[in-house]
Motif scaffolding. Sequence first.
Motif, short mmCIF file in Angstrom:
data_model
loop_
_atom_site.label_atom_id
_atom_site.label_comp_id
_atom_site.label_asym_id
_atom_site.label_seq_id
_atom_site.Cartn_x
_atom_site.Cartn_y
_atom_site.Cartn_z
N TRP A 31 0.80 -1.19 0.14
CA TRP A 31 -0.12 0.01 -0.07
C TRP A 31 0.81 1.28 -0.04
CZ3 TRP A 31 -4.92 0.25 -1.11
CH2 TRP A 31 -5.73 -1.17 -1.13
N ALA A 32 1.92 1.26 0.55
CA ALA A 32 2.85 2.34 0.57
C ALA A 32 3.35 2.77 -0.84
CB ALA A 32 3.90 2.07 1.57
N ILE A 33 3.42 1.72 -1.73
CA ILE A 33 3.97 1.90 -2.89
C ILE A 33 2.63 2.34 -3.84
CG2 ILE A 33 4.93 0.99 -5.08
CD1 ILE A 33 6.66 -0.77 -3.32
N SER A 34 1.82 1.51 -4.10
CA SER A 34 0.59 1.61 -4.92
C SER A 34 -0.41 2.55 -4.29
CB SER A 34 0.02 0.40 -5.33
OG SER A 34 -0.28 -0.25 -4.29
N GLY A 35 -0.46 2.57 -3.06
CA GLY A 35 -1.77 3.18 -2.38
C GLY A 35 -1.64 4.85 -2.82
N PRO A 36 -0.75 5.53 -2.79
CA PRO A 36 -0.75 6.99 -3.23
C PRO A 36 -1.57 7.16 -4.58
CG PRO A 36 1.18 6.67 -2.18
CD PRO A 36 0.67 5.36 -2.44
N ALA A 37 -1.03 6.60 -5.57
CA ALA A 37 -1.38 6.61 -6.86
C ALA A 37 -2.92 6.17 -6.97
CB ALA A 37 -0.62 5.88 -7.95
N ILE A 38 -3.35 5.11 -6.25
CA ILE A 38 -4.75 4.77 -6.12
C ILE A 38 -5.63 5.72 -5.77
CG2 ILE A 38 -6.30 3.09 -5.18
CD1 ILE A 38 -4.20 0.97 -5.38
N ILE A 39 -5.20 6.30 -4.65
CA ILE A 39 -5.94 7.60 -4.03
C ILE A 39 -6.07 8.56 -5.06
CG2 ILE A 39 -6.13 8.98 -2.18
CD1 ILE A 39 -7.34 6.43 -1.32
N ALA A 40 -4.87 9.06 -5.55
CA ALA A 40 -5.04 10.21 -6.39
C ALA A 40 -5.75 10.09 -7.52
CB ALA A 40 -3.37 10.41 -6.86
N LYS A 41 -6.07 8.76 -8.13
CA LYS A 41 -6.89 8.61 -9.21
C LYS A 41 -8.53 8.21 -9.07
CE LYS A 41 -2.98 7.74 -12.18
NZ LYS A 41 -2.58 6.65 -13.35
N SER A 42 -8.58 7.79 -7.51
CA SER A 42 -10.18 7.54 -7.11
C SER A 42 -10.91 8.63 -7.34
CB SER A 42 -9.86 6.58 -6.04
OG SER A 42 -9.03 5.49 -6.12
N ALA A 43 -12.19 8.24 -7.52
CA ALA A 43 -13.20 9.23 -7.12
C ALA A 43 -13.68 9.17 -5.50
CB ALA A 43 -14.71 8.41 -7.67
N HIS A 44 -14.09 10.24 -4.95
CA HIS A 44 -14.49 10.32 -3.52
C HIS A 44 -14.94 9.30 -3.15
CE1 HIS A 44 -13.82 15.01 -3.91
NE2 HIS A 44 -12.73 14.31 -4.27
N GLY A 45 -15.95 8.70 -3.63
CA GLY A 45 -16.90 7.68 -3.03
C GLY A 45 -16.14 6.21 -2.93
N ASP A 46 -15.04 6.23 -3.66
CA ASP A 46 -14.02 4.75 -3.49
C ASP A 46 -13.13 4.90 -2.52
OD1 ASP A 46 -15.46 3.38 -5.61
OD2 ASP A 46 -14.15 4.33 -7.17
N TYR A 47 -12.89 6.11 -1.76
CA TYR A 47 -12.03 6.27 -0.79
C TYR A 47 -12.21 5.13 0.31
CZ TYR A 47 -10.41 10.81 -2.58
OH TYR A 47 -9.79 11.84 -3.45
N ILE A 48 -13.37 5.25 0.56
CA ILE A 48 -13.74 4.25 1.96
C ILE A 48 -13.62 2.83 1.66
CG2 ILE A 48 -16.21 4.08 1.26
CD1 ILE A 48 -16.76 4.24 4.30
N THR A 49 -13.80 2.52 0.39
CA THR A 49 -13.38 1.08 -0.10
C THR A 49 -12.09 0.63 0.03
OG1 THR A 49 -15.40 1.12 -1.56
CG2 THR A 49 -13.65 -0.54 -2.09
N VAL A 50 -11.26 1.52 -0.71
CA VAL A 50 -10.03 1.55 -0.53
C VAL A 50 -9.01 1.23 0.78
CG1 VAL A 50 -7.67 2.49 -1.05
CG2 VAL A 50 -9.35 2.81 -2.83
N LEU A 51 -9.69 2.55 1.78
CA LEU A 51 -9.41 2.40 3.16
C LEU A 51 -9.69 1.10 3.96
CD1 LEU A 51 -7.69 4.39 5.34
CD2 LEU A 51 -9.90 4.88 5.86
N LYS A 52 -10.87 0.72 3.87
CA LYS A 52 -11.39 -0.29 4.46
C LYS A 52 -10.56 -1.76 4.02
CE LYS A 52 -16.11 0.71 5.84
NZ LYS A 52 -17.47 0.27 5.44
N ALA A 173 -18.00 -2.52 -3.15
CA ALA A 173 -17.74 -3.10 -2.04
C ALA A 173 -16.41 -3.56 -1.65
CB ALA A 173 -18.89 -4.42 -2.01
N VAL A 174 -16.32 -3.60 -0.47
CA VAL A 174 -14.91 -4.10 -0.07
C VAL A 174 -14.53 -5.60 -0.49
CG1 VAL A 174 -13.08 -4.47 1.66
CG2 VAL A 174 -15.16 -2.48 1.71
N PRO A 175 -13.75 -5.80 -1.33
CA PRO A 175 -13.32 -7.11 -1.85
C PRO A 175 -12.87 -8.15 -0.75
CG PRO A 175 -11.51 -5.70 -2.31
CD PRO A 175 -12.60 -4.91 -1.84
N PRO A 176 -13.18 -9.42 -1.05
CA PRO A 176 -12.80 -10.18 0.25
C PRO A 176 -11.21 -10.11 0.36
CG PRO A 176 -14.19 -11.47 -1.30
CD PRO A 176 -13.79 -9.97 -2.07
N ILE A 177 -10.78 -10.81 1.60
CA ILE A 177 -9.26 -10.71 1.63
C ILE A 177 -8.35 -11.20 0.67
CG2 ILE A 177 -7.53 -11.25 3.25
CD1 ILE A 177 -8.95 -8.91 4.36
#
Length: 376
Positions: A31-52, A173-177
């Motif tokens: 997440w430390a590598i790919s996370g910033p780019a994912i958040i920077a390109k995500s819609a606001h509604g998807d923030y909660i999915t990515v965080l969870k 929805a939050v994907p399975p582990i």
Amino acid sequence: MVSVGGVGEWGAAAVGQSVGVVAAVIIGYGWAISGPAIIAKSAHGDYITVLKESIYTRLVLLGPTTLVAAAACLFLIPNGRNLYTILGLLSTALLGLRFNWFLIGLGRPYVMLLTETLPRVAATLLGLVLMNMTSSMAVALIAQVIGLVLSALVSAFWAVTYVRRYAALPHEAVPPIKQSILTHRFGMSAAIVSAFYSSGPLILIGFTSPASVGTYAVLDRIIKQLFTAASPLIDALRGWVPRHDSSVQRRRAKMALAATAMGSGFAALLIVLVGAEVVKWFSDSQVEPDFWTMTCFGLFFAASLFSMVLGQVVLISFGLVRNLFYTSVLTATSGLLLAAVLSTFWGVPGVLISLVCGHALGILRNLRTLQSHLRE
């Protein structure tokens, strides 16, 4: 710490920290590598999915990873210094729980300073004061662990509070582990290979040149401090380069690489000129490297810095995570194999120049990958 605990206890803690770096990458799962780019390109509604998704995945990995890493530390270090090794392990392994990647993706450096950086720095400084008062290096390490836990809790609270405002927006929805682990496997794999390449030499030199462990441990600690100093700039690039507009992203990627090349070159020159005195002061005059060692050290820092920005900032921004993993394997394999040979003859300089060669191969491959992608 060296003056209080001595080179032996310092070396034991450094080995634990080296193992902990790898454990932190497994816990953080890329997440430390790919996370910033994912958040920077995500819609606001998807923030909660990515965080969870990130929280669930990391909590599942925390326990097993820490136990395996602790067992490795107990195997590597004699019984008399186990405490320092385990504390060193925890002082870096818990970095995998950080939420700085989320704040970087949002472009909130001041929030990251207050919620993530400030608690860690305050705890570290308090630990150093208490260490000098008690003459115990363990106190400083315990303070670092407390600072990491505190910063993770504070930044997590802020992140969860922030994403709640978008809870009503449409989001996936939050994907399975299991699915999450499969999705992020290349990012995690690239991160763990890179972490092993950073931490592995200290373990390696313990087998090939035991007398050099103290010297390399001091140099390894200094380069980690240098990267800590450079991390705000690198983190800014992680959130600045990724953009929906491909032309803007390409322009920013080129600017980031040009600035990094100039900055790393200047840093290498500075290390060669004044680095020996810094090392001598840092080690309380117990380590006095020669000019050749500092030259190799300067080249290693420059190559490491440019390689990190090229791979973990630029390539990630373009979605080339799988290519980054393959390059990381090439870099680690070639560098560590060469280090296993040269360290037996040249000690610390042999390890450093081997790592530079590994980075050089990785940089060439990543540049070719980026060039091919931009032509498409």
